[in-house]
Design a protein around this motif. Sequence first.
Motif, PDB file in Angstrom:
ATOM      1  N   ALA A  67      18.351  31.207  32.204  1.00 31.95           N
ATOM      2  CA  ALA A  67      17.830  30.198  32.878  1.00 31.95           C
ATOM      3  C   ALA A  67      16.730  29.250  32.761  1.00 31.95           C
ATOM      4  CB  ALA A  67      17.831  30.639  34.208  1.00 31.95           C
ATOM      5  N   PHE A  68      15.598  30.129  32.279  1.00 36.35           N
ATOM      6  CA  PHE A  68      14.505  29.637  31.438  1.00 36.35           C
ATOM      7  C   PHE A  68      14.846  28.761  30.472  1.00 36.35           C
ATOM      8  CE2 PHE A  68      12.514  33.719  33.241  1.00 36.35           C
ATOM      9  CZ  PHE A  68      12.146  32.993  34.502  1.00 36.35           C
ATOM     10  N   VAL A  69      15.842  28.987  29.549  1.00 36.58           N
ATOM     11  CA  VAL A  69      16.311  28.264  28.390  1.00 36.58           C
ATOM     12  C   VAL A  69      16.841  26.848  28.920  1.00 36.58           C
ATOM     13  CG1 VAL A  69      17.427  27.990  26.250  1.00 36.58           C
ATOM     14  CG2 VAL A  69      16.380  30.263  26.958  1.00 36.58           C
ATOM     15  N   PHE A  70      17.574  27.063  29.815  1.00 30.03           N
ATOM     16  CA  PHE A  70      18.134  25.906  30.456  1.00 30.03           C
ATOM     17  C   PHE A  70      17.185  24.987  31.001  1.00 30.03           C
ATOM     18  CE2 PHE A  70      22.432  27.982  31.027  1.00 30.03           C
ATOM     19  CZ  PHE A  70      23.323  26.979  30.280  1.00 30.03           C
ATOM     20  N   ALA A  71      15.913  25.613  31.639  1.00 34.49           N
ATOM     21  CA  ALA A  71      15.054  24.807  32.192  1.00 34.49           C
ATOM     22  C   ALA A  71      14.376  24.072  30.914  1.00 34.49           C
ATOM     23  CB  ALA A  71      13.823  25.660  32.953  1.00 34.49           C
ATOM     24  N   ILE A  72      14.370  24.342  29.831  1.00 34.59           N
ATOM     25  CA  ILE A  72      13.593  23.823  28.629  1.00 34.59           C
ATOM     26  C   ILE A  72      14.427  22.665  28.457  1.00 34.59           C
ATOM     27  CG2 ILE A  72      12.951  23.876  26.177  1.00 34.59           C
ATOM     28  CD1 ILE A  72      12.280  26.937  26.761  1.00 34.59           C
ATOM     29  N   GLY A  73      15.694  22.904  28.101  1.00 38.73           N
ATOM     30  CA  GLY A  73      16.804  21.789  27.941  1.00 38.73           C
ATOM     31  C   GLY A  73      16.863  20.629  29.251  1.00 38.73           C
ATOM     32  N   ALA A  74      16.552  21.131  30.299  1.00 32.75           N
ATOM     33  CA  ALA A  74      16.433  20.016  31.340  1.00 32.75           C
ATOM     34  C   ALA A  74      15.452  19.284  31.584  1.00 32.75           C
ATOM     35  CB  ALA A  74      16.876  20.748  32.727  1.00 32.75           C
ATOM     36  N   LEU A  75      14.000  19.899  31.057  1.00 30.61           N
ATOM     37  CA  LEU A  75      13.197  19.133  30.977  1.00 30.61           C
ATOM     38  C   LEU A  75      12.978  17.940  30.103  1.00 30.61           C
ATOM     39  CD1 LEU A  75      10.356  22.064  31.254  1.00 30.61           C
ATOM     40  CD2 LEU A  75      10.603  20.269  32.721  1.00 30.61           C
ATOM     41  N   GLY A  76      13.697  18.514  28.833  1.00 32.24           N
ATOM     42  CA  GLY A  76      14.108  17.110  27.900  1.00 32.24           C
ATOM     43  C   GLY A  76      14.735  16.273  28.465  1.00 32.24           C
ATOM     44  N   LEU A  77      16.056  16.463  29.160  1.00 33.89           N
ATOM     45  CA  LEU A  77      16.699  15.479  29.655  1.00 33.89           C
ATOM     46  C   LEU A  77      15.944  14.750  30.664  1.00 33.89           C
ATOM     47  CD1 LEU A  77      19.634  13.921  29.786  1.00 33.89           C
ATOM     48  CD2 LEU A  77      19.974  15.801  31.655  1.00 33.89           C
ATOM     49  N   ASN A  78      15.037  15.179  31.621  1.00 34.50           N
ATOM     50  CA  ASN A  78      14.313  14.679  32.377  1.00 34.50           C
ATOM     51  C   ASN A  78      13.306  13.945  31.717  1.00 34.50           C
ATOM     52  OD1 ASN A  78      13.169  14.513  35.259  1.00 34.50           O
ATOM     53  ND2 ASN A  78      11.393  15.331  34.101  1.00 34.50           N
ATOM     54  N   ILE A  79      12.974  13.960  30.588  1.00 37.50           N
ATOM     55  CA  ILE A  79      11.899  12.831  29.965  1.00 37.50           C
ATOM     56  C   ILE A  79      12.728  11.790  29.729  1.00 37.50           C
ATOM     57  CG2 ILE A  79      10.814  12.408  27.593  1.00 37.50           C
ATOM     58  CD1 ILE A  79      10.206  15.553  27.819  1.00 37.50           C
ATOM     59  N   VAL A  80      14.095  11.727  29.059  1.00 38.12           N
ATOM     60  CA  VAL A  80      14.406  10.512  28.715  1.00 38.12           C
ATOM     61  C   VAL A  80      15.309   9.836  29.954  1.00 38.12           C
ATOM     62  CG1 VAL A  80      16.774  11.493  28.227  1.00 38.12           C
ATOM     63  CG2 VAL A  80      16.169   9.512  27.169  1.00 38.12           C
ATOM     64  N   THR A  81      15.603  10.735  31.050  1.00 38.59           N
ATOM     65  CA  THR A  81      16.649   9.947  32.234  1.00 38.59           C
ATOM     66  C   THR A  81      15.612   9.775  33.405  1.00 38.59           C
ATOM     67  OG1 THR A  81      18.532  10.969  31.310  1.00 38.59           O
ATOM     68  CG2 THR A  81      18.496  10.356  33.555  1.00 38.59           C
ATOM     69  N   GLY A  82      14.578  10.967  33.783  1.00 39.68           N
ATOM     70  CA  GLY A  82      14.015  10.801  35.035  1.00 39.68           C
ATOM     71  C   GLY A  82      12.677  10.161  34.832  1.00 39.68           C
ATOM     72  N   LEU A  83      12.155  10.259  33.522  1.00 43.80           N
ATOM     73  CA  LEU A  83      10.838   9.695  33.145  1.00 43.80           C
ATOM     74  C   LEU A  83      10.949   8.244  32.597  1.00 43.80           C
ATOM     75  CD1 LEU A  83       7.858  10.313  33.547  1.00 43.80           C
ATOM     76  CD2 LEU A  83       7.739  11.123  31.293  1.00 43.80           C
ATOM     77  N   ALA A  84      11.953   8.093  31.615  1.00 41.35           N
ATOM     78  CA  ALA A  84      12.000   6.894  30.807  1.00 41.35           C
ATOM     79  C   ALA A  84      13.155   5.964  31.437  1.00 41.35           C
ATOM     80  CB  ALA A  84      12.157   7.107  29.327  1.00 41.35           C
ATOM     81  N   GLY A  85      13.928   6.647  32.325  1.00 42.53           N
ATOM     82  CA  GLY A  85      14.948   5.785  32.909  1.00 42.53           C
ATOM     83  C   GLY A  85      16.317   5.459  32.091  1.00 42.53           C
TER      84      GLY A  85
END
Length: 381
Positions: A67-85
């Motif tokens: 789950a912690f590794v999944f969190a690292i990958g999810a943070l990456g997706l959050n950067i491009v989708t959640g932060l940069a749109g």
Amino acid sequence: MTTTTRPGTAKVSTRVSGRPGFYRSYSQELALFNTRPKQVGVAAVVVLGLLGPFVLEDALLRTLAIAFVFAIGALGLNIVTGLAGQVSLGHAFFLGIGAYTAAAISGDPDGRTIGFGIEEMWVWLPASGLVAAAFGVAVAPLATRLRGLYLAIVTLGLVFIGEHVFREWSDLTGGAGVGRSAATPQLFGFDFSEGTEMFSREQQLYLLMFVLMLVFALGARNLARSRVGRAFSAVRDRDMAAEMMSIDLPRTKALAFGISSFYAGCAGGLLYTVSGFFDPASFNLLLSVQFIAMVLIGGAGTVGGTIAGALFVSLLPTLTRELPNFIPMISRQVTETPNVFQVEQVLYGLLIVVFLLFEPRGLYGIWVRVRTYWKSWPFSY
């Protein structure tokens, strides 16, 4: 509010009491942990995380490590989708790039698949992220020409291209249905995949992944409050207005895809070190949907919400293993009990729809509602 006075001068405010959300400068607002509750909350999470190996069973520790590794990958997706749109459905492709880069660097040179025998994590982990970031930057020019649904479909095509390449390039991947060994989690000669007298294998991997998650989360938090992160937010909110404010759209979007892909590549390199084995079928559309669910359920654009969403989605299979046993009890009309994977797919879709309809901010939004309620209690406003 406390004040100080000087001879011949007016009163000067030095501290504001009872208003933790009131800032008198941008530096205060953009501080890493700008409120006391954030400081206490982060400290509590770290303490509880470090106590985990001593109170939890190995089976749960293994699940949490993944789950912690999944969190690292999810943070990456959050950067491009959640932060940069920028909508991306191709996250599984970049995880696959990172996983095979790490496995090739760490693999046996005399084995049946490509391997260079460099087992040190400080070599293969950054390399897996950098190779994935290179592919992300290569894809980024499409983001300057496409947006919304069109960009999502293009990134979705990466998943199918990746599946085909991974399946056919058997010298690297081991081939469909065969697979290959994952990278060795070894750091300065210490192998975390081998238990010791003090700690079991699961305890060591749990601690390793937990520390790495904290490092990547700290990096994502610092990025969000930096000049680059504010540029990402401006592009997300209104890209035309951001361009009029002298923000270079191609460069900003390329940087967002590059950083996101770096996180995904590192997560891919780490993901299968827990199980020790993976195959080309691991990087499919369902994996991309899982990461989208993590970001949407946790709260797009937030670091803490993304981590909470990753933990929630990762622990969901533990619930679905027991759920089919209760389905026949719910309805006597059931003639066939669905398997675990069918239940997971239904729950992913159902949770995404429910959160988008009733709480678009995800688990983070629920936390804000609860916090606001207790701050104003017993008043309703």
